[in-house]
Write an enzyme that holds these catalytic residues in place. Structure first.
Site, PDB file in Angstrom:
ATOM      1  N   ARG A 166       0.856  -1.195   0.000  1.00  0.00           N
ATOM      2  CA  ARG A 166       0.000   0.000   0.000  1.00  0.00           C
ATOM      3  C   ARG A 166       0.887   1.239   0.000  1.00  0.00           C
ATOM      4  O   ARG A 166       1.625   1.472   0.964  1.00  0.00           O
ATOM      5  CB  ARG A 166      -0.892   0.005   1.235  1.00  0.00           C
ATOM      6  CG  ARG A 166      -1.832   1.210   1.356  1.00  0.00           C
ATOM      7  CD  ARG A 166      -2.657   1.114   2.640  1.00  0.00           C
ATOM      8  NE  ARG A 166      -3.411  -0.131   2.696  1.00  0.00           N
ATOM      9  CZ  ARG A 166      -3.977  -0.616   3.809  1.00  0.00           C
ATOM     10  NH1 ARG A 166      -3.866   0.033   4.954  1.00  0.00           N
ATOM     11  NH2 ARG A 166      -4.646  -1.753   3.761  1.00  0.00           N
ATOM     12  N   HIS A 199       1.487  -2.404   5.563  1.00  0.00           N
ATOM     13  CA  HIS A 199       1.283  -2.670   4.137  1.00  0.00           C
ATOM     14  C   HIS A 199       2.298  -1.903   3.282  1.00  0.00           C
ATOM     15  O   HIS A 199       2.703  -2.383   2.222  1.00  0.00           O
ATOM     16  CB  HIS A 199      -0.124  -2.254   3.720  1.00  0.00           C
ATOM     17  CG  HIS A 199      -1.202  -3.212   4.113  1.00  0.00           C
ATOM     18  ND1 HIS A 199      -1.493  -4.340   3.378  1.00  0.00           N
ATOM     19  CD2 HIS A 199      -2.072  -3.203   5.155  1.00  0.00           C
ATOM     20  CE1 HIS A 199      -2.502  -4.985   3.942  1.00  0.00           C
ATOM     21  NE2 HIS A 199      -2.868  -4.317   5.032  1.00  0.00           N
ATOM     22  N   ASP A 241      -4.001  -8.480   3.074  1.00  0.00           N
ATOM     23  CA  ASP A 241      -5.382  -8.711   3.507  1.00  0.00           C
ATOM     24  C   ASP A 241      -5.921  -9.814   2.606  1.00  0.00           C
ATOM     25  O   ASP A 241      -5.832  -9.708   1.371  1.00  0.00           O
ATOM     26  CB  ASP A 241      -6.232  -7.456   3.341  1.00  0.00           C
ATOM     27  CG  ASP A 241      -5.814  -6.322   4.262  1.00  0.00           C
ATOM     28  OD1 ASP A 241      -5.075  -6.576   5.235  1.00  0.00           O
ATOM     29  OD2 ASP A 241      -6.221  -5.175   3.996  1.00  0.00           O
ATOM     30  N   GLU A 274      -7.933  -7.722  13.199  1.00  0.00           N
ATOM     31  CA  GLU A 274      -8.488  -7.972  11.867  1.00  0.00           C
ATOM     32  C   GLU A 274      -8.185  -9.399  11.440  1.00  0.00           C
ATOM     33  O   GLU A 274      -7.015  -9.745  11.214  1.00  0.00           O
ATOM     34  CB  GLU A 274      -7.891  -6.987  10.853  1.00  0.00           C
ATOM     35  CG  GLU A 274      -8.205  -5.526  11.166  1.00  0.00           C
ATOM     36  CD  GLU A 274      -7.484  -4.540  10.267  1.00  0.00           C
ATOM     37  OE1 GLU A 274      -7.879  -3.359  10.256  1.00  0.00           O
ATOM     38  OE2 GLU A 274      -6.517  -4.941   9.583  1.00  0.00           O
ATOM     39  N   HIS A 314      -5.843  -9.885   8.154  1.00  0.00           N
ATOM     40  CA  HIS A 314      -4.592  -9.125   8.042  1.00  0.00           C
ATOM     41  C   HIS A 314      -3.418  -9.949   8.579  1.00  0.00           C
ATOM     42  O   HIS A 314      -3.399 -10.306   9.762  1.00  0.00           O
ATOM     43  CB  HIS A 314      -4.758  -7.822   8.839  1.00  0.00           C
ATOM     44  CG  HIS A 314      -3.566  -6.923   8.864  1.00  0.00           C
ATOM     45  ND1 HIS A 314      -3.614  -5.619   8.433  1.00  0.00           N
ATOM     46  CD2 HIS A 314      -2.296  -7.105   9.294  1.00  0.00           C
ATOM     47  CE1 HIS A 314      -2.429  -5.041   8.599  1.00  0.00           C
ATOM     48  NE2 HIS A 314      -1.615  -5.936   9.122  1.00  0.00           N
TER      49      HIS A 314
END
Length: 204
Positions: free
Chosen positions: A71, A118, A125, A183, A186
Site C-alpha cells: 500500500r 502494508h 489482507d 483484523e 490481516h
C-alpha cells in the site's frame, strides 16, 4: 516497479485477487490514491510465502483470495484526509465498514494506521474460498469491517466462522506470517525484507 517487488499473481500463478482500494468497493467509497490498476503488489519474499500458503490451503480444499498487499504511503495519507471529511449519517460505507465508530476512531482503535505495515510490502489482507464452489468462506464479517466482531477470538462469531478463521490462521502462521489481532484478514510476513522502510511508489 521497484526492485524486489512484483505483481503477486506473477509470483503465485492461480491466486485470486480483488484489489479493493483500486475500486469503488472500499470504506472510502472511491478508488484510493496510488492504486492505478486492480492488481496486488508485494515483495518477492511475500510471494514465495504466499505460494506456500496457497499449497497448504489447497490441501484443505481452499484457495486464497487477496484484497490488498503493498500500500503506497500516499494511500495512507489519503485515508487521513478522508477521515477529516464530513461523514453523513446516511453514508452506506459507514453501515458496511464502520457502523459503530466514527472515522477518527478507525485510527484510534487500530483499524487504520498512519504508518501501515502494508507500505513495507510484506503484509496482506486475504481470505479463503472453496475450490469446489468458488464461494468465499464465512468468516463472520467482511473485509474492513472495523468492529470488535472482526477481532480474533471475538464473541458472537458463529462456530462455522470461527473454524474458518482458524483454518486461515493455521495456513498463514505455518508459512511464516503473524496475524493482526484486530483484523482476521490481516497477516504480515515475520521475516519481512524491509522492516523499517515505508514505500510510496504507485501500484501500476
Amino acid at each position: 516497479m521497484r526492485d524486489g517487488f512484483a505483481f503477486v499473481d506473477d509470483l503465485v500463478p492461480g491466486i485470486r485477487w480483488d484489489s479493493k482500494y483500486a475500486t469503488w468497493d472500499n470504506f472510502t467509497g472511491k478508488p484510493v490514491d496510488g492504486y492505478l490498476v486492480n492488481r496486488i503488489v508485494g515483495t518477492r519474499e511475500l510471494g514465495a510465502a504466499l505460494a506456500q500458503a496457497q499449497d497448504k490451503a489447497a490441501a484443505l480444499g481452499f484457495g486464497i483470495l487477496l484484497w490488498d498487499g503493498y500500500r503506497p504511503q500516499r494511500a495512507v495519507d489519503a485515508f487521513l484526509r478522508w477521515a477529516d471529511e464530513p461523514s453523513p449519517d446516511t453514508d452506506e460505507r459507514k453501515r458496511i465498514h464502520y457502523p459503530r465508530i466514527t472515522r477518527p476512531e478507525m485510527f484510534e482503535k487500530g483499524y487504520v494506521a498512519t504508518r501501515s505495515g502494508h507500505s513495507r510490502g510484506s503484509t496482506v489482507d486475504l481470505t479463503l474460498f472453496s475450490l469446489a464452489t468458488g464461494a468465499q468462506l464465512d468468516m463472520g464479517g467482511d473485509h474492513d469491517l472495523m468492529d470488535e466482531i472482526s477481532h480474533h477470538g471475538a464473541a458472537g462469531v458463529s462456530e462455522v466462522a470461527a473454524r474458518n478463521r482458524a483454518y486461515l490462521c493455521s495456513v498463514m502462521e505455518s508459512c511464516g506470517f503473524s496475524r493482526y489481532e484486530h483484523e482476521w484478514w490481516h497477516y504480515s510476513l515475520i521475516e519481512e525484507p524491509y522492516p523499517d522502510t515505508y514505500f510510496d511508489f504507485p501500484v501500476g
